[in-house]
Design an enzyme around this catalytic site. Structure first.
Site, mmCIF file in Angstrom:
data_model
loop_
_atom_site.group_PDB
_atom_site.id
_atom_site.type_symbol
_atom_site.label_atom_id
_atom_site.label_comp_id
_atom_site.label_asym_id
_atom_site.label_seq_id
_atom_site.Cartn_x
_atom_site.Cartn_y
_atom_site.Cartn_z
ATOM 1 N N GLU A 95 -10.380 -12.549 8.149
ATOM 2 C CA GLU A 95 -11.166 -11.357 8.478
ATOM 3 C C GLU A 95 -12.475 -11.331 7.705
ATOM 4 O O GLU A 95 -12.577 -11.856 6.593
ATOM 5 C CB GLU A 95 -10.346 -10.089 8.192
ATOM 6 N N CYS A 108 -19.246 -8.972 4.390
ATOM 7 C CA CYS A 108 -18.161 -9.254 3.455
ATOM 8 C C CYS A 108 -17.362 -10.412 4.048
ATOM 9 O O CYS A 108 -16.797 -10.276 5.144
ATOM 10 C CB CYS A 108 -17.276 -8.020 3.276
ATOM 11 N N CYS A 115 -4.075 -15.561 0.252
ATOM 12 C CA CYS A 115 -4.467 -15.556 -1.170
ATOM 13 C C CYS A 115 -3.261 -15.929 -2.013
ATOM 14 O O CYS A 115 -2.140 -15.519 -1.725
ATOM 15 C CB CYS A 115 -4.976 -14.169 -1.562
ATOM 16 N N CYS A 119 -2.272 -9.510 -6.577
ATOM 17 C CA CYS A 119 -2.718 -8.191 -7.040
ATOM 18 C C CYS A 119 -1.941 -7.123 -6.264
ATOM 19 O O CYS A 119 -1.884 -7.157 -5.036
ATOM 20 C CB CYS A 119 -4.221 -8.029 -6.829
ATOM 21 N N CYS A 122 -3.604 -4.913 -3.297
ATOM 22 C CA CYS A 122 -4.424 -5.566 -2.267
ATOM 23 C C CYS A 122 -3.550 -6.146 -1.169
ATOM 24 O O CYS A 122 -2.621 -6.914 -1.444
ATOM 25 C CB CYS A 122 -5.254 -6.673 -2.919
ATOM 26 N N CYS A 340 -12.138 -2.087 1.081
ATOM 27 C CA CYS A 340 -11.745 -2.945 -0.039
ATOM 28 C C CYS A 340 -10.237 -2.955 -0.238
ATOM 29 O O CYS A 340 -9.615 -1.894 -0.331
ATOM 30 C CB CYS A 340 -12.449 -2.430 -1.298
#
Length: 349
Positions: A95, A108, A115, A119, A122, A340
């Site tokens: 994305e 962005c 990933c 975290c 997220c 975010c």
């Protein structure tokens, strides 16, 4: 007869491309023309390369591919943010987001499929990391989002942030190569100062940015200036403690003279107290910096909530009184999960 495995032509630098053309019996200036088509004019296929002979184009098609990224779907937010799902040549999905504001038009972009960091706040951190993106796949996101900005708002991109899916510093070589192509005169010719790379905090790679004397901006996703709290929400802190990060940032600043941005998502009851603000103010003394306090954007995987507005103001005002350049950032694209920490896609292989 065996199928020839075609090479991604954009994986070659200009010198390598010239060598290939010489081996093909072509003049080296033809390689320069192709390189310009690929990186300055963002050509997505060899047929677009109109100043090459038909025979040369056919020859290129027989030996090379352009693994172009394509827009799979786009969602439009009420605040004009556009979230894109991009399909890669191997069908993986990532994305990227266009964030328009009155002052700037920002892309962005993602640097990995998924990933490897976990975290807790997220959405991407709950995905498996499938692979790193190649430099051209990052570059393509910028080109596609820039086209989208012009088509929808009549304004080209002014800024690029590497804050999408993945940890940019764990894909160091491709991220730097993509920035080279985006900023080069024979590329997109965008200013380095308009680009920000955000990291969750990998100390040795921050030092490497210093050694490479990078010109772009560095942002550190800090979110707590207390090791126990940061370990809890960002497990990467267990191997990259705040003292290790402080040492790396001092080294980075000594080499680049670039101030650092600290991103601080403020969670209710987790990192929003005056003591947390004091800890952050102390950490800010290591290098010249600014702080962006960011609203938390809820995700289904986690039970964090956004800090109270009054508490956020008190927190920000304390930092300002300490002379720290501080901004409260309001999230954009929340209604389409484009804000975010909200980027996550389901694979559809």
């Amino acid at each position: 007869m065996e199928d020839i495995v075609k090479k991604d032509i954009r994986s070659l630098d200009l010198k390598q491309l010239k060598e290939v053309f010489t081996q093909m019996g072509e003049k080296s200036f033809r390689a320069t023309q192709v390189y310009e088509w690929l990186w300055k004019k963002s050509a997505l296929n060899f047929d677009e390369m109109s100043n090459l002979s038909k025979d040369l184009r056919e020859n290129l098609k027989n030996h090379f591919v352009i693994n172009a990224v394509k827009i799979n779907s786009s969602q439009f937010s009420a605040d004009k943010t556009i979230k894109n799902t991009f399909k890669l040549y191997d069908t993986h999905l990532i994305e990227g987001v266009l964030i328009p504001t009155t002052e700037r038009m920002t892309a962005c972009v993602s640097s990995q499929v998924g990933c490897s960091l976990t975290c807790k706040f997220c959405a991407t951190g709950y995905m498996e990391r499938k692979r790193n993106l190649n430099a051209d796949e990052i570059y393509d996101q910028v080109v596609l989002i820039n086209n989208q900005a012009i088509e929808n708002y009549g304004i080209p991109l002014s800024n690029i942030v590497y804050m999408g899916m993945g940890e940019p510093l764990l894909n160091y070589t491709n991220v730097l190569k993509s920035i080279d192509r985006i900023t080069a005169e024979d590329g997109l010719n965008m200013a380095s100062k308009r680009i920000t790379v955000s990291t969750a905090g990998i100390a040795k790679m921050i030092k490497k940015l210093g050694d490479d004397e990078v010109k772009f901006n560095l942002a550190l996703s800090l979110h707590a200036a207390n090791d126990a709290k940061r370990n809890e929400i960002m497990p990467i802190n267990e191997q990259n403690s705040l003292s290790a990060l402080a040492e790396a940032l001092k080294y980075y600043f000594a080499k680049t003279k670039n101030p650092v941005t600290y991103e601080y998502i403020i969670f209710d009851g987790v990192n929003d107290s005056l003591t947390d603000a004091m800890d952050l103010a102390k950490f800010c003394k290591h290098v010249p910096c600014k702080v962006n306090i960011i609203e938390y954007n809820p995700i289904s995987f986690a039970d964090f909530t956004n800090a109270d507005v009054d508490k956020t103001e008190i927190f920000a005002n304390y930092l300002k009184k300490q002379g720290i350049n501080t901004h409260i950032r309001r999230s954009r694209g929340k209604d389409i999960d484009a804000a975010c920490g909200q980027l996550a896609v389901k694979e559809s292989n």
